[in-house]
Write an enzyme that holds these catalytic residues in place. Structure first.
Site, PDB file in Angstrom:
ATOM      1  N   TYR A 110      30.873 -31.113 -23.952  1.00  0.00           N
ATOM      2  CA  TYR A 110      29.890 -31.529 -22.941  1.00  0.00           C
ATOM      3  C   TYR A 110      29.313 -30.316 -22.226  1.00  0.00           C
ATOM      4  O   TYR A 110      28.090 -30.197 -22.065  1.00  0.00           O
ATOM      5  CB  TYR A 110      30.540 -32.473 -21.926  1.00  0.00           C
ATOM      6  CG  TYR A 110      29.598 -32.874 -20.811  1.00  0.00           C
ATOM      7  CD1 TYR A 110      28.580 -33.794 -21.039  1.00  0.00           C
ATOM      8  CD2 TYR A 110      29.720 -32.320 -19.540  1.00  0.00           C
ATOM      9  CE1 TYR A 110      27.705 -34.154 -20.024  1.00  0.00           C
ATOM     10  CE2 TYR A 110      28.845 -32.671 -18.519  1.00  0.00           C
ATOM     11  CZ  TYR A 110      27.841 -33.587 -18.767  1.00  0.00           C
ATOM     12  OH  TYR A 110      26.963 -33.935 -17.754  1.00  0.00           O
ATOM     13  N   LYS A 150      25.346 -29.044 -21.936  1.00  0.00           N
ATOM     14  CA  LYS A 150      24.608 -28.908 -20.678  1.00  0.00           C
ATOM     15  C   LYS A 150      24.128 -27.468 -20.464  1.00  0.00           C
ATOM     16  O   LYS A 150      23.059 -27.254 -19.873  1.00  0.00           O
ATOM     17  CB  LYS A 150      25.480 -29.370 -19.511  1.00  0.00           C
ATOM     18  CG  LYS A 150      25.756 -30.857 -19.514  1.00  0.00           C
ATOM     19  CD  LYS A 150      24.514 -31.679 -19.181  1.00  0.00           C
ATOM     20  CE  LYS A 150      23.849 -32.333 -20.335  1.00  0.00           C
ATOM     21  NZ  LYS A 150      22.658 -33.137 -19.941  1.00  0.00           N
ATOM     22  N   THR A 208      27.553 -42.753 -10.855  1.00  0.00           N
ATOM     23  CA  THR A 208      26.830 -43.423 -11.928  1.00  0.00           C
ATOM     24  C   THR A 208      27.812 -44.076 -12.897  1.00  0.00           C
ATOM     25  O   THR A 208      29.005 -43.769 -12.907  1.00  0.00           O
ATOM     26  CB  THR A 208      25.955 -42.436 -12.726  1.00  0.00           C
ATOM     27  OG1 THR A 208      26.807 -41.515 -13.422  1.00  0.00           O
ATOM     28  CG2 THR A 208      25.012 -41.684 -11.814  1.00  0.00           C
TER      29      THR A 208
END
Length: 302
Positions: A169, A173, A206
Site C-alpha cells: 500500500y 501511495k 471511511t
C-alpha cells in the site's frame, strides 16, 4: 486556512470525473461538486452500487475497474464521448488498502495495479479531454502512508520481495505522489493549460479504513469502530483537501494538499509535507517510463 465547502467556487459549467465514488471520500466529493453546480461522472466497479451512489450524489455512472486495463480503456472512451471530449477535473480517488496478496487482470500486484497503474493509464487516456477543456486539473489521492513507502522499479509486484499489505500500500501511495509530480513537470514543459495536484485526507473515518482495521475478522468489528472514531476525523472534514485541490483558485500545479493538524492527520486543508523520496525527480521519471511499458498506454504529454 479555514477553508470549507462553503468557500468552494461555483462549479456550474464544469465537468468532473471522480473515480471510486460508491462510498467514503469519492461519494462525498461527488456530492459536494454536484451541489456546487458541476456535472459529475462517478465510477464504480459494481453497477448496482454505482447507481445507488449516483442517485445520492446526482451524478452519472461510469463503469470502471481499475484492476482491468481493458475496462480502463472502455471507461476513458465512454467519458470522452459522453462529455464531448471536455473534462475539467479528473479526481483519481479510488483505491484499495492493505489487501492480501493478489493480482490484477494483467498480472500486476493488486495495490500498485489499482492505485497507481490503473489511474495513470486513465489519466493519459483522458488527457485530450482535459486539454480541450482548458484550465483543467488532475487531482491524485495519496496518503500519509507514502512516507513509509519505497518504490522498487525492478520488483513493483513483489515477485522477489516479501509481500506485506502495508508495504504494498505504501509503495502505491508513494507512486501516486511521484506520478502527480512528474505529470505536472511534463504539463508545464509542454505549456499545457492543465495542472496536476495531489492531496491526502489524513486519518479520516471511511469505510476503507474501517475494513482495514477489522482485518477481515468479524470479531474485531466493535473494537475497530471504537478505535476509528477516537483516532480519525469526520468524513466531512477529511474530504476537504481533495475538494480544495480540485476547485480552489489559489492552487498551483505540483501542490500537495492535506490536513493542517499535527502530523497532517486532522484539520482543514493546507500545503502538506511529502517525503524526500516523493520529491526525487529521477525516480519519478523512471516510474513514468516503467508505467508506460507496463500498461501499454502512450503517456500524454510525452
Amino acid at each position: 486556512m479555514s477553508w470549507t465547502t462553503a468557500d468552494m467556487p461555483d462549479q456550474t459549467g464544469r465537468t468532473v470525473l471522480v473515480t471510486g465514488g460508491t462510498s467514503g471520500l469519492g461519494l462525498a466529493s461527488a456530492t459536494a461538486l454536484s451541489t456546487a453546480g458541476a456535472r459529475v461522472l462517478l465510477t464504480a466497479r459494481d453497477p448496482a452500487r454505482g447507481r445507488q451512489a449516483c442517485a445520492r450524489a446526482d451524478a452519472e455512472l461510469v463503469e470502471l475497474d481499475l484492476a482491468d486495463l481493458d475496462s480502463v480503456r472502455r471507461a476513458a472512451a465512454d467519458v470522452r464521448e459522453r462529455t464531448g471530449d471536455t473534462l475539467h477535473v479528473l479526481m483519481n480517488n479510488a483505491g484499495v488498502f492493505g489487501t492480501p496478496p493478489g493480482l490484477t487482470v494483467e498480472g500486476f500486484e493488486t495495490q500498485i495495479g489499482t492505485n497507481h497503474l490503473g489511474h495513470a493509464a486513465l489519466t493519459w487516456l483522458l488527457m485530450p479531454a482535459l486539454r480541450a477543456a482548458g484550465g483543467s486539473r488532475v487531482v491524485t489521492l495519496s496518503s500519509l502512508g507514502h512516507r513509509g513507502g519505497t518504490v522498487d522499479l525492478d520488483d513493483l509486484h513483489f515477485l522477489r520481495r516479501p509481500y506485506t499489505p502495508m508495504r504494498a500500500y505504501n509503495q502505491s501511495k508513494l507512486a501516486n505522489l511521484l506520478f502527480a509530480a512528474e505529470l505536472d513537470r511534463r504539463l508545464r514543459a509542454a505549456g499545457e493549460d492543465v495542472i496536476s495536484v495531489a492531496a491526502h485526507p489524513g486519518l479520516t473515518n471511511t469505510e476503507l479504513l474501517d475494513k482495514s482495521m477489522r482485518g477481515g475478522a468479524p470479531g474485531r468489528a466493535p473494537l475497530a469502530r471504537v478505535i476509528n472514531l477516537l483516532t480519525t476525523q469526520p468524513l466531512r472534514t477529511g474530504v476537504l483537501p481533495q475538494l480544495y485541490a480540485a476547485t480552489a483558485p489559489q492552487v498551483r500545479g505540483g501542490d500537495y494538499i492535506g490536513p493542517r493538524g499535527l502530523g497532517g492527520m486532522r484539520g482543514r486543508p493546507t500545503t502538506a509535507r511529502r517525503s524526500a523520496t516523493a520529491q526525487d525527480p529521477d525516480l519519478a521519471r523512471r516510474l513514468w517510463e516503467v508505467t508506460a511499458g507496463a500498461t501499454g498506454v502512450t503517456p500524454d504529454p510525452t
